[in-house]
Write a protein that holds these residues in place. Structure first.
Motif, mmCIF file in Angstrom:
data_model
loop_
_atom_site.group_PDB
_atom_site.id
_atom_site.type_symbol
_atom_site.label_atom_id
_atom_site.label_comp_id
_atom_site.label_asym_id
_atom_site.label_seq_id
_atom_site.Cartn_x
_atom_site.Cartn_y
_atom_site.Cartn_z
ATOM 1 N N ALA A 115 0.842 -1.195 0.000
ATOM 2 C CA ALA A 115 0.000 0.000 0.000
ATOM 3 C C ALA A 115 0.877 1.245 0.000
ATOM 4 O O ALA A 115 2.100 1.175 0.156
ATOM 5 C CB ALA A 115 -0.925 -0.005 1.212
ATOM 6 N N ALA A 116 0.231 2.376 -0.189
ATOM 7 C CA ALA A 116 0.920 3.665 -0.140
ATOM 8 C C ALA A 116 0.034 4.654 0.594
ATOM 9 O O ALA A 116 -1.183 4.455 0.715
ATOM 10 C CB ALA A 116 1.219 4.165 -1.548
ATOM 11 N N PHE A 117 0.652 5.721 1.092
ATOM 12 C CA PHE A 117 -0.110 6.832 1.638
ATOM 13 C C PHE A 117 0.077 8.022 0.712
ATOM 14 O O PHE A 117 1.200 8.381 0.352
ATOM 15 C CB PHE A 117 0.329 7.167 3.060
ATOM 16 N N ILE A 118 -1.053 8.589 0.302
ATOM 17 C CA ILE A 118 -1.047 9.700 -0.642
ATOM 18 C C ILE A 118 -1.641 10.925 0.040
ATOM 19 O O ILE A 118 -2.718 10.858 0.641
ATOM 20 C CB ILE A 118 -1.845 9.342 -1.911
ATOM 21 N N GLU A 119 -0.934 12.030 -0.061
ATOM 22 C CA GLU A 119 -1.369 13.284 0.557
ATOM 23 C C GLU A 119 -2.189 14.075 -0.457
ATOM 24 O O GLU A 119 -1.740 14.322 -1.574
ATOM 25 C CB GLU A 119 -0.135 14.085 0.993
ATOM 26 N N ILE A 120 -3.429 14.442 -0.072
ATOM 27 C CA ILE A 120 -4.291 15.187 -0.995
ATOM 28 C C ILE A 120 -4.413 16.661 -0.601
ATOM 29 O O ILE A 120 -4.925 17.474 -1.367
ATOM 30 C CB ILE A 120 -5.693 14.561 -1.088
ATOM 31 N N ALA A 121 -3.976 16.982 0.593
ATOM 32 C CA ALA A 121 -3.909 18.361 1.079
ATOM 33 C C ALA A 121 -2.856 18.362 2.173
ATOM 34 O O ALA A 121 -2.432 17.295 2.632
ATOM 35 C CB ALA A 121 -5.262 18.834 1.612
ATOM 36 N N ASP A 122 -2.435 19.528 2.565
ATOM 37 C CA ASP A 122 -1.372 19.613 3.563
ATOM 38 C C ASP A 122 -1.768 18.867 4.837
ATOM 39 O O ASP A 122 -2.700 19.259 5.539
ATOM 40 C CB ASP A 122 -1.088 21.080 3.882
ATOM 41 N N GLY A 123 -1.091 17.753 5.106
ATOM 42 C CA GLY A 123 -1.353 16.978 6.314
ATOM 43 C C GLY A 123 -2.495 15.986 6.213
ATOM 44 O O GLY A 123 -2.770 15.258 7.168
ATOM 45 N N VAL A 124 -3.191 15.925 5.068
ATOM 46 C CA VAL A 124 -4.313 14.990 4.898
ATOM 47 C C VAL A 124 -3.823 13.769 4.124
ATOM 48 O O VAL A 124 -3.669 13.806 2.901
ATOM 49 C CB VAL A 124 -5.500 15.646 4.162
ATOM 50 N N LEU A 125 -3.554 12.689 4.849
ATOM 51 C CA LEU A 125 -3.039 11.463 4.240
ATOM 52 C C LEU A 125 -4.172 10.479 3.981
ATOM 53 O O LEU A 125 -5.078 10.328 4.803
ATOM 54 C CB LEU A 125 -1.999 10.814 5.155
ATOM 55 N N CYS A 126 -4.092 9.797 2.844
ATOM 56 C CA CYS A 126 -5.106 8.817 2.463
ATOM 57 C C CYS A 126 -4.439 7.483 2.142
ATOM 58 O O CYS A 126 -3.315 7.437 1.634
ATOM 59 C CB CYS A 126 -5.889 9.294 1.240
ATOM 60 N N TYR A 127 -5.158 6.424 2.417
ATOM 61 C CA TYR A 127 -4.661 5.071 2.148
ATOM 62 C C TYR A 127 -4.933 4.710 0.694
ATOM 63 O O TYR A 127 -6.017 4.942 0.166
ATOM 64 C CB TYR A 127 -5.363 4.087 3.075
ATOM 65 N N TYR A 128 -3.928 4.106 0.049
ATOM 66 C CA TYR A 128 -4.061 3.682 -1.345
ATOM 67 C C TYR A 128 -3.519 2.267 -1.478
ATOM 68 O O TYR A 128 -2.356 2.002 -1.168
ATOM 69 C CB TYR A 128 -3.289 4.634 -2.262
ATOM 70 N N SER A 129 -4.365 1.346 -1.924
ATOM 71 C CA SER A 129 -3.951 -0.048 -2.060
ATOM 72 C C SER A 129 -3.236 -0.269 -3.387
ATOM 73 O O SER A 129 -3.731 0.128 -4.443
ATOM 74 C CB SER A 129 -5.171 -0.970 -1.972
#
Length: 400
Positions: free
Chosen positions: A61-75
């Motif tokens: 998996a990866a963590f993707i940042e969509i805004a400053d400090g907002v991390l999202c999980y990506y499989s």
């Protein structure tokens, strides 16, 4: 109340805070409820230029940042083809890469939001998807209708876009499908092109307000009225319907009577209060206890005040059957998702157990969200799973 479905949107004070409450009523009873902070937008469905923060190879998996400090999980296990906002520097996804991602699931409890590189653009009849040239037809449609829609939709497939035909497409003609597909295709092309020319963390596409977007997923054959008593919400709904579902604009009504209020007329606040209670009484005198936990939701069925004179096992079966229908209703009403464990009253006869499971399965089919009846364990616990997309009603009220 009408036998048709009514979709209601109003502003209410809930625990001292102003909330936008939407409710879908079927046969005079609340079937779905949503309670969102007034003015707060949901991330669900939004498309961003995100940046890969780090790759976690041990969990693929990866963590993707969509805004400053907002991390999202990506499989990474799904094998999606990234839509790079800037040329990828590596054959495989790497930290620092910028790509277009869509929020596919809101943050739930302690879990981060989930994003996908397969972008979805939903309409009333169709969902257009990037990444795979594939045609999917709703499994809720009967075989004849599935075949008819497949023949209509197959010629519409494009080299880089897939199509999902929704349940609401039942009875729709070629012209209606083609018109919606044309609009969704233009939106997809424009979004992708815009995203490739924007800086990191840019919001490329904003999903309509939750209560507006919900309309396209309601059962259109039963949706009779869309009612709000708030002028601003009325204008938002009117704008949404005019652009995306003009054929339903005539269903929209602005409720302007001072008394009774829209809330009083339909009992919205009361329905919301009941849906937040742990205990749900059944007509037979039995009751459910619904307890969400961090890992799963537990539902316990109890005999309660039941005063029937039948044999004990007949009594248990009657309460369990009533409980099964109510459990299916509560899952949808409260938007419970993930793993659900239901502890029915023990029944000795295997034929009673099978009949109960068959009945529960038939009741769960009414839920528009994918819900699976897994099995009954050796201990008599019934396992159910329900797809996670948005926060449960309880989380909407108490965590926002």
């Amino acid at each position: 109340m009408e036998e048709q479905g009514n979709f209601l949107v109003t502003r209410l004070s809930v625990h001292g805070k102003e909330r936008v409450v939407s409710a879908y009523y079927e046969n005079g009873h609340a079937a779905e409820l949503s309670c969102l902070s007034s003015g707060a937008g949901s991330l669900l469905g939004n498309i961003y230029v995100g940046k890969v923060k780090n790759i976690l190879s041990n969990i693929n998996a990866a963590f993707i940042e969509i805004a400053d400090g907002v991390l999202c999980y990506y499989s990474l296990a799904d094998g999606e083809a990234p839509l790079y906002a800037s040329p990828g520097r590596h054959a495989r996804l790497a930290a620092g890469d910028e790509l277009l991602v869509q929020v596919s699931r809101e943050a739930v409890k302690t879990k981060a939001p989930t994003v996908s590189c397969n972008l979805n653009f939903a309409g009333k009849y169709l969902v257009l998807t990037t990444g795979k040239r594939k045609l999917g037809i709703s499994s809720r449609l009967d075989q004849a209708e599935r075949q008819r829609l497949r023949q209509l939709a197959e010629p519409f497939l494009q080299e880089d876009l897939g199509i999902i035909v929704r349940t609401n497409a039942a009875g729709a003609g070629e012209a209606e499908l083609k018109e919606e597909l044309s609009r969704l295709t233009a939106l997809a092309r424009q979004t992708i092109e815009t995203g490739r020319n924007q800086v990191c963390f840019s919001l490329i596409y904003r999903e309509p307000p939750v209560y507006a977007a919900r309309i396209r997923s309601l059962p259109q054959s039963r949706l009779s009225k869309i009612i709000t008593d708030d002028r601003i919400i009325y204008e938002e709904l009117s704008s949404y319907l005019s652009e995306y579902q003009p054929e339903d604009l005539n269903k929209l009504q602005l409720y302007e009577q001072e008394a009774p209020s829209l809330n009083s007329l339909y009992g919205i606040a009361g329905a919301l209060e009941e849906a937040l209670r742990e205990r749900v009484w059944l007509k037979s005198g039995g009751y459910l206890v619904i307890q969400p936990t961090e890992a799963l939701t537990v539902i316990d069925v109890n005999t309660g005040k039941y005063q029937g004179r039948k044999k004990q096992q007949d009594t248990f079966f009657k309460i369990n059957k009533e409980a099964a229908a109510e459990i299916a209703r509560q899952l949808r009403l409260r938007n419970l998702s993930g793993i659900i464990i239901a502890d029915f009253i023990d029944m000795e006869a295997q034929e009673d157990q099978k009949e109960l499971m068959d009945y529960l399965a038939s009741e769960l089919k009414h839920d528009p969200v994918k819900t699976t009846l897994v099995d009954m364990t050796a201990l008599g616990l019934v396992e159910i799973t329900r797809k996670k997309t948005q926060k449960s009603l309880f989380e909407q009220v108490y965590s926002d």
